[in-house]
Design an enzyme around this catalytic site. Structure first.
Site, PDB file in Angstrom:
ATOM      1  CG  HIS A   1      21.285 -14.605 -18.957  1.00  0.00           C
ATOM      2  ND1 HIS A   1      21.321 -13.482 -18.176  1.00  0.00           N
ATOM      3  CD2 HIS A   1      20.759 -15.568 -18.177  1.00  0.00           C
ATOM      4  CE1 HIS A   1      20.849 -13.766 -16.978  1.00  0.00           C
ATOM      5  NE2 HIS A   1      20.488 -15.027 -16.957  1.00  0.00           N
TER       6      HIS A   1
ATOM      7  CB  ALA B   1      34.342  -3.730 -18.365  1.00  0.00           C
TER       8      ALA B   1
END
Lengths: 298, 298
Positions: B81, B170
């Site tokens: 994804h 992140a």
């Protein structure tokens, strides 16, 4: 969480201060939530909906019956709707985490308590009926309050609980258990009430249609609309979609369309989900996929 | 009661102990209810659904983003994804008593906090987008995590909050506000994926169909079923019933039937009620006539 719905009908729809006292009695019971109340002047009758745990719902129903016996005098009562007592009928309906059998047991306990403590004769009806002929409310209400005063003394009309004579002011009460009932009206594109009557006859159980469907054909005077007015008494047996499609198909036979339909009052989520599942051909859909239901359960 | 839904997507769908730590962080916030969590191995991604008051939902989203930044290293992440960061996307969705504008404001506040306190670059998207080209998540995700490491330094990819460089582990995060999205699949009575593709093209906004509909035609290998897989991004603009009827009509052009359809995950009650109202031609029906909704409100 065990949740039971209770929809008692009281023989008072005009003196709203009396209705308010009964509602206050119900609301005073911890664990009970009052959801709806609807008073009808010509019926002179109030339909109340509340929910809660089995114990709290039973307590509220008992206290409301005692209050109604105190405030309503059946000797003075006039109204269009058939009735046998101040608290005319008390059905228990399973909502969640509760079986029909538990609701039947609840009806028996409440009936016994009303009979013994309030000295009001009680008839068990529908799923709670002990005598098969008392499944139907119509059979219990035969002759109504006035006629039952004498008939109650005969063996076949003897109550299931309480004395075999009418309470001097409160009359008698029917207590039972049943699936949720959906009040559903279908409006036709005609003012010919005979078409609505013929369609009602074709779908209702009493004339060979679906056993769990009650239906009448009426004319809505204000709009000149013929309407099939329906009680869907067990939507798991006959869904809203099947009722709609059957009426639609019958109406087509007269060249008449359905112009609209109406759900009156409350409807269980599952009845809505069933209808959507029918039309969208949904595979594997569960009502706990509905965000609001999931929220309630979390 | 003000209720906001939040559906953050995290770039971890394999190490379930990591997912559990993030879920525990969310559940630790008072006033927040975790409704759903779904981890996909091949996507290596987890979609979480929780609800609560605006303040509690914002706090839980912030703490979860901090936790994900601590536990997920985007340098190590592989998955099918498209994604730009450990907490890839955080949408706020109005559920009850809250406007879209309040959700936009919530997204701005959270974006600012993530940018300043966690030093993670944030892009505001959909209803919260400041730059119109960022309404679409696809535009924000262009080049994904790997490509954005360089592109973020250019003026047109500069984040709305936080530093103009990727967080070392992140990455970046998209924060936004949007209506509820319904994942809806329609199965066709054919194994010809080209028919599903043609139907998808006819309904989706990107090729001239409904602007709020996204759709693809795919083949479900296990069953040999061609499927139109759909995101209904605004069911108040285009209802489930209209999507179903449009697909049905397009399929008929190929002599193909709809065999079934599926709602994946959660669906708002209003979307179900809208579909029932369409098919039963309901007049004046409101979703608070649904017993479970009335219960929730009482």
């Amino acid at each position: 969480m065990k949740l039971v719905e209770c929809v008692p009908n009281f023989s008072e729809g005009r003196r709203l201060e009396v209705v308010q006292e009964i509602l206050d009695t119900i609301k005073s019971v911890s664990g009970v939530r009052l959801l709806d109340s609807s008073s009808d002047h010509s019926h002179n009758r109030t339909v109340v909906t509340f929910v809660g745990s089995p114990e709290s719902v039973k307590e509220a129903a008992f206290l409301a019956t005692a209050k109604a016996a105190e405030l309503i005098d059946m000797e003075q009562h006039r109204g269009e709707h058939p009735r046998i007592g101040a608290t005319d009928v008390i059905p228990f309906i399973p909502v969640s985490g509760v079986t029909m059998e538990e609701c039947v047991e609840l009806a028996c306990q409440l009936g016994k308590e009303i009979g013994e403590k309030l000295r009001i004769p009680v008839y068990l009806y529908e799923e709670a009926a002990i005598r098969p002929e008392r499944r139907s409310l119509g059979a219990i209400r035969k002759g109504e309050y006035e006629g039952l005063k004498e008939a109650i003394k005969t063996p076949e009309r003897q109550p299931d609980f309480g004395p075999a004579e009418m309470h001097p002011s409160a009359g008698a009460t029917a207590v039972g258990a049943r699936p949720p009932l959906i009040a559903y009206n279908i409006n036709l594109g005609t003012s010919d009430v005979n078409i609505a009557k013929a369609i009602a006859k074709s779908i209702r159980g009493s004339s060979g249609g679906y056993p769990s469907i009650k239906a009448l054909g009426i004319l809505i005077e204000e709009t000149g609309t013929a309407q099939v007015t329906i009680n869907v008494c067990n939507f798991r047996q006959v869904s809203l979609a099947r009722v709609f499609e059957t009426v639609k198909s019958e109406a087509e036979r007269y060249g008449v369309n359905i112009t609209s339909s109406e759900i009156v009052g409350l409807v269980p989520l599952d009845a809505i989900v069933d209808a959507v599942a029918f039309y969208l051909r949904l595979a594997g859909f569960k009502s706990d996929q509905v965000l609001e239901k999931r929220l309630q359960e979390s």
